[in-house]
Design an enzyme around this catalytic site. Structure first.
Site, PDB file in Angstrom:
ATOM      1  N   GLN A   1       0.829  -1.206   0.000  1.00 38.36           N
ATOM      2  CA  GLN A   1       0.000   0.000   0.000  1.00 38.36           C
ATOM      3  C   GLN A   1       0.864   1.257   0.000  1.00 38.36           C
ATOM      4  OE1 GLN A   1      -3.197  -0.001   2.841  1.00 38.36           O
ATOM      5  NE2 GLN A   1      -3.885   1.990   2.196  1.00 38.36           N
ATOM      6  N   PHE A   2       1.181   1.744  -1.205  1.00 35.37           N
ATOM      7  CA  PHE A   2       2.037   2.928  -1.327  1.00 35.37           C
ATOM      8  C   PHE A   2       1.398   4.158  -0.703  1.00 35.37           C
ATOM      9  CE2 PHE A   2      -0.657   3.670  -4.972  1.00 35.37           C
ATOM     10  CZ  PHE A   2      -0.677   5.049  -5.129  1.00 35.37           C
ATOM     11  N   THR A   3       0.072   4.194  -0.567  1.00 32.93           N
ATOM     12  CA  THR A   3      -0.606   5.384  -0.040  1.00 32.93           C
ATOM     13  C   THR A   3      -0.264   5.658   1.426  1.00 32.93           C
ATOM     14  OG1 THR A   3      -2.610   4.146   0.507  1.00 32.93           O
ATOM     15  CG2 THR A   3      -2.518   5.195  -1.674  1.00 32.93           C
TER      16      THR A   3
END
Length: 149
Positions: free
Chosen positions: A78-80
């Protein structure tokens, strides 16, 4: 590396309507990777995840690890988690690692968790995923590898 770790009764992940990963009792990991992450960050996080005592013993105290209870891991990239929101109204993801580096670090984390004896299910890196979970407790911990210094 930044990981949101949730104690779950069960969790699953779907890609295009198909379940690609599912666990019963264990941990859901939402894994964010930054440019600076390297092998020592992976090792630090694996040790913490495998040995963090956040499951209840017979007396109801958090004294057991995911290893102690024979639990599993559902790991989701999850890059966010590296979204910066201080300026403007749209998150800035400049602190998130580029996909090739992020995938290498993410896969190393999952491989090393398997190497310590944990069953690890995953989503699909870079895909849109639907994640379902039943948080147990709720217990949610934020783990930062840069806290090692």
């Amino acid at each position: 590396m930044r990981i949101v770790l949730q104690r779950v009764k069960h969790a699953s992940v779907r890609v295009e309507e198909a379940v690609v990963g599912s666990i019963d009792h264990g941990l859901l990991l939402l894994v964010g990777v930054t440019h600076e992450d390297e092998e020592k960050d992976v090792r630090y996080c694996v040790d913490k995840i495998a040995n963090l005592r956040i499951f209840s013993d017979n007396e109801g105290k958090m004294n057991l690890s995911v290893r102690d209870i024979g639990g599993a891991i559902l790991s989701i990239s999850q890059f966010t988690l590296y979204g910066e929101t201080k300026k403007g109204r749209r998150p800035n993801f400049m602190a998130a690692a580029k996909p090739d580096h992020a995938q290498t670090i993410y896969e190393a984390l999952n491989d090393q968790l398997r190497d310590v004896g944990l069953r690890v299910e995953t989503g699909r890196f870079g895909e849109h995923m639907d994640v379902s979970l039943l948080n147990d407790g709720p217990v949610t911990i934020i783990l930062e590898s840069k806290e090692t210094s």
